[in-house]
Enzyme design. Sequence first.
Site, PDB file in Angstrom:
ATOM      1  N   ILE A 277     -30.233  27.666 -18.632  1.00 17.58           N
ATOM      2  CA  ILE A 277     -30.270  29.007 -18.056  1.00 17.58           C
ATOM      3  C   ILE A 277     -29.758  29.942 -19.142  1.00 17.58           C
ATOM      4  CG2 ILE A 277     -29.272  30.495 -16.264  1.00 17.58           C
ATOM      5  CD1 ILE A 277     -30.499  28.318 -14.708  1.00 17.58           C
ATOM      6  N   GLU A 278     -30.638  30.672 -19.763  1.00 10.32           N
ATOM      7  CA  GLU A 278     -30.156  31.548 -20.838  1.00 10.32           C
ATOM      8  C   GLU A 278     -30.213  32.996 -20.363  1.00 10.32           C
ATOM      9  OE1 GLU A 278     -31.664  30.534 -24.716  1.00 10.32           O
ATOM     10  OE2 GLU A 278     -31.881  28.430 -24.186  1.00 10.32           O
TER      11      GLU A 278
END
Length: 379
Positions: free
Chosen positions: A143-144
Amino acid sequence: MQTHARAKKSVRGGALPLLLLPGGGLHLIAIFLHWGLASGACPCQDPDLCAPISGARDFEVFVFDVGGKTWRYYDWSQITTVVIFGKYDPELLCYAHSKGSRIVLNGDISLKKITDPSVRAIWIRQKIDEAKEQYMDGINIDIEQRVKKRSAKYYALTALVKETTEAFHKEIPGSQVTFDVAWSPECIDHRCYNYSAIASSCDFLFVMSYDEQNQMWPYCVAAANAPYKQTIAGYDNYIRMGIKPKKLVMGVPWYGYDYTCLRLSEAHVCSLAKIPFPCPKAPALQVPYRTIMNRENSSLSGILWNEEYKSPYLEYQDSNGTFHQLWFDNPKSISLKAAYVKERGLRGIGMWNADCLDYSGGSVSQEQTEAMWEALRPK
Ligand SMILES: *[C@@H]1O[C@H](CO)[C@@H](O)[C@H](O)[C@H]1NC(C)=O
Ligand SMILES: *[C@@H]1O[C@H](CO)[C@@H](O)[C@H](O)[C@H]1NC(C)=O
Ligand SMILES: *[C@@H]1O[C@H](CO)[C@@H](O)[C@H](O)[C@H]1NC(C)=O
């Protein structure tokens, strides 16, 4: 630069099956259980190879695969986990399991949505079913996304990792749940996550020790993708906040950045803009190691070494006469980092990504490719 996120665009999403139901209506139906199970017979010749891999080896070598068939030429004597960013390949699964290596999904979801616990539960259910149907051994959560400290997303993300880990461990015995983090826990790229809570609730963090120039740019000059000192400082920060070294796997880049210089000085300073501030965002192109090695012979400089960054680089002129500076990592810079991994007692090492090397089999490229894999082994 969101290296992983960018690669993911080409990947088959967790699409839900569309079914035509009696009555003429088109309904979107999420079949969270048993989707595909009917055709989910073990694809391996030896059915034992469909059993999940369990247990842990002393040293983790964590590999990202972005598709294609070059996995055949990876150094399987080292690999413990392969994260699938390309299309699922049953042949790869059987092969990896025959080597005792895990194959895991990658997972991403909009954090805006998962502040609703029921959305998290559905997502986790779907991922577990996908993993089971494909005989996979876990998930790497990547999850960036931007998160503010103590926001709803901040708590939802922490909960997502905890709930995913508990569910995978329960439903797929021996499975592995990991989470990708930036090179330092200091809200890099506006990712203010509860790193210590996330680390303690999953198996380990994969630290993306690259793209380290995103925030910096004190001067508009080209610089190393993953400078040694800055990389190490990131680990010191994670450890100082109470995260155990055995919860950290170091990610090294098998790609570099090609900067177009406005000016290139004799002292090897590649200036990127006329005005020092603000510096243009990411005025560089990502290039895989194999492309960089092909540039070496036609470069002006050959491979140079910057002692401050402990990083190689090279310079070349394109067909328009424009100068370029290319910063990358090679066996020399990676060995230094691998030595730190051992000395500091980290869990292991890995790279983005394994398909950046030249596996075409020429004698020069084969040697270069072997040297990159070899550099991962701490001496
Ligand atoms: C982050 O998680 C830790 C461990 O669960 C907890 O003690 C701490 O309060 C959390 N931080 C915030 C800002 O909520
Ligand atoms: C570069 O040049 C050397 C020496 O001439 C040669 O052996 C090597 O194959 C060349 N490398 C590439 C990638 O063309
Ligand atoms: C050379 O310049 C032209 C025109 O600006 C551009 O389209 C082309 O991409 C450039 N070539 C290289 C190798 O940068």
